[in-house]
Design a protein around this motif. Structure first.
Motif, PDB file in Angstrom:
ATOM      1  N   VAL A 149       0.874  -1.167   0.000  1.00  0.00           N
ATOM      2  CA  VAL A 149       0.000   0.000   0.000  1.00  0.00           C
ATOM      3  C   VAL A 149       0.912   1.218   0.000  1.00  0.00           C
ATOM      4  CG1 VAL A 149      -1.853   1.205   1.194  1.00  0.00           C
ATOM      5  CG2 VAL A 149      -1.732  -1.295   1.289  1.00  0.00           C
ATOM      6  N   GLU A 150       0.775   2.047  -1.012  1.00  0.00           N
ATOM      7  CA  GLU A 150       1.711   3.151  -1.200  1.00  0.00           C
ATOM      8  C   GLU A 150       1.164   4.508  -0.776  1.00  0.00           C
ATOM      9  OE1 GLU A 150       3.245   2.871  -5.179  1.00  0.00           O
ATOM     10  OE2 GLU A 150       4.390   1.069  -4.673  1.00  0.00           O
ATOM     11  N   ASN A 151      -0.058   4.558  -0.287  1.00  0.00           N
ATOM     12  CA  ASN A 151      -0.601   5.820   0.213  1.00  0.00           C
ATOM     13  C   ASN A 151      -1.446   5.546   1.459  1.00  0.00           C
ATOM     14  OD1 ASN A 151      -2.644   4.512  -1.178  1.00  0.00           O
ATOM     15  ND2 ASN A 151      -3.609   6.397  -1.857  1.00  0.00           N
ATOM     16  N   GLU A 152      -2.013   6.595   2.025  1.00  0.00           N
ATOM     17  CA  GLU A 152      -2.847   6.453   3.221  1.00  0.00           C
ATOM     18  C   GLU A 152      -4.117   5.683   2.885  1.00  0.00           C
ATOM     19  OE1 GLU A 152      -2.492   7.576   6.527  1.00  0.00           O
ATOM     20  OE2 GLU A 152      -0.412   7.870   5.907  1.00  0.00           O
ATOM     21  N   ALA A 153      -4.450   4.713   3.717  1.00  0.00           N
ATOM     22  CA  ALA A 153      -5.668   3.936   3.536  1.00  0.00           C
ATOM     23  C   ALA A 153      -6.073   3.348   4.877  1.00  0.00           C
ATOM     24  CB  ALA A 153      -5.432   2.814   2.516  1.00  0.00           C
ATOM     25  N   ALA A 154      -7.375   3.146   5.049  1.00  0.00           N
ATOM     26  CA  ALA A 154      -7.893   2.470   6.241  1.00  0.00           C
ATOM     27  C   ALA A 154      -7.849   0.977   5.961  1.00  0.00           C
ATOM     28  CB  ALA A 154      -9.318   2.920   6.532  1.00  0.00           C
ATOM     29  N   ILE A 155      -6.986   0.261   6.703  1.00  0.00           N
ATOM     30  CA  ILE A 155      -6.759  -1.159   6.453  1.00  0.00           C
ATOM     31  C   ILE A 155      -6.977  -1.947   7.729  1.00  0.00           C
ATOM     32  CG2 ILE A 155      -5.034  -2.867   5.778  1.00  0.00           C
ATOM     33  CD1 ILE A 155      -3.623  -0.580   4.248  1.00  0.00           C
ATOM     34  N   LEU A 156      -7.755  -3.026   7.621  1.00  0.00           N
ATOM     35  CA  LEU A 156      -7.924  -3.976   8.718  1.00  0.00           C
ATOM     36  C   LEU A 156      -7.844  -5.381   8.158  1.00  0.00           C
ATOM     37  CD1 LEU A 156     -10.874  -2.740  10.964  1.00  0.00           C
ATOM     38  CD2 LEU A 156      -8.454  -2.791  11.519  1.00  0.00           C
ATOM     39  N   ARG A 157      -7.073  -6.225   8.811  1.00  0.00           N
ATOM     40  CA  ARG A 157      -7.062  -7.648   8.438  1.00  0.00           C
ATOM     41  C   ARG A 157      -8.389  -8.254   8.865  1.00  0.00           C
ATOM     42  NH1 ARG A 157      -2.476 -10.463   7.252  1.00  0.00           N
ATOM     43  NH2 ARG A 157      -0.569  -9.265   7.193  1.00  0.00           N
ATOM     44  N   GLY A 158      -8.768  -9.316   8.217  1.00  0.00           N
ATOM     45  CA  GLY A 158     -10.047  -9.973   8.510  1.00  0.00           C
ATOM     46  C   GLY A 158     -10.215 -10.329   9.970  1.00  0.00           C
ATOM     47  N   ARG A 159      -9.129 -10.761  10.615  1.00  0.00           N
ATOM     48  CA  ARG A 159      -9.238 -11.167  12.029  1.00  0.00           C
ATOM     49  C   ARG A 159      -9.531  -9.977  12.951  1.00  0.00           C
ATOM     50  NH1 ARG A 159      -3.516 -12.229  10.955  1.00  0.00           N
ATOM     51  NH2 ARG A 159      -2.325 -10.455  11.688  1.00  0.00           N
ATOM     52  N   ASP A 160      -9.300  -8.743  12.468  1.00  0.00           N
ATOM     53  CA  ASP A 160      -9.556  -7.550  13.272  1.00  0.00           C
ATOM     54  C   ASP A 160     -10.913  -6.925  12.986  1.00  0.00           C
ATOM     55  OD1 ASP A 160      -7.053  -7.728  14.514  1.00  0.00           O
ATOM     56  OD2 ASP A 160      -6.086  -6.639  12.870  1.00  0.00           O
ATOM     57  N   VAL A 161     -11.638  -7.481  12.017  1.00  0.00           N
ATOM     58  CA  VAL A 161     -12.957  -6.977  11.664  1.00  0.00           C
ATOM     59  C   VAL A 161     -13.997  -7.695  12.527  1.00  0.00           C
ATOM     60  CG1 VAL A 161     -14.676  -6.775   9.823  1.00  0.00           C
ATOM     61  CG2 VAL A 161     -12.235  -6.467   9.306  1.00  0.00           C
ATOM     62  N   MET A 162     -14.888  -6.913  13.111  1.00  0.00           N
ATOM     63  CA  MET A 162     -15.944  -7.483  13.958  1.00  0.00           C
ATOM     64  C   MET A 162     -17.287  -7.335  13.250  1.00  0.00           C
ATOM     65  SD  MET A 162     -17.036  -6.474  17.861  1.00  0.00           S
ATOM     66  CE  MET A 162     -15.531  -7.108  18.581  1.00  0.00           C
ATOM     67  N   ALA A 163     -18.046  -8.404  13.211  1.00  0.00           N
ATOM     68  CA  ALA A 163     -19.401  -8.367  12.663  1.00  0.00           C
ATOM     69  C   ALA A 163     -20.328  -7.723  13.690  1.00  0.00           C
ATOM     70  CB  ALA A 163     -19.869  -9.782  12.336  1.00  0.00           C
TER      71      ALA A 163
END
Length: 134
Positions: A29-43
């Motif tokens: 990822v070469e610029n600012e972005a909101a990133i979460l791995r699947g394990r950090d995502v809560m339903a």
């Protein structure tokens, strides 16, 4: 620049889009972005305790900046409920660290603080509930 290595079939959320890897994948990822791995995502249905509801609200603020004011208002309401229910000094310290991160709109790091609150909450509930009820 951020380099992320994903396992086969691992999910990642980037700016609200859910992506799934096909095979082992490296992403740069070469610029600012909101990133979460699947394990950090809560339903939403998993946000079933006060600390988890706070985590979910913070996650939404991180992934949905267009509705930031609404998310921050919800976070504040949930935060006030949680901090008044906590007794342990270390849990209150985590709450203060969380609040500082949210005030600075550093939601990614606020999620880290909130994971510590979720762990504290689980431990506290484990002490209150009989072993067969947990």
């Amino acid at each position: 620049m951020l380099r992320i290595s994903l396992r086969d079939n691992e999910k990642i959320v980037i700016n609200g889009a859910v992506l799934r890897s096909s095979g082992r994948t490296d992403i740069v990822v070469e610029n600012e972005a909101a990133i979460l791995r699947g394990r950090d995502v809560m339903a939403p249905e998993d946000a079933d305790t006060p600390a988890k509801r706070l985590y979910f609200a913070c996650m939404m603020a991180y992934l949905d900046p267009e509705n930031l004011v609404q998310h921050q208002s919800h976070i504040l309401t949930l935060f006030e409920q949680l901090i008044h229910a906590l007794e342990a000094p270390e849990a209150k310290a985590n709450c203060v660290a969380f609040a500082r991160r949210v005030a600075a709109c550093d939601f990614y790091r606020a999620l880290t603080e909130c994971r510590a609150l979720i762990a504290y909450e689980a431990e506290a509930l484990g002490r209150l509930l009989p072993a067969d009820a947990a």
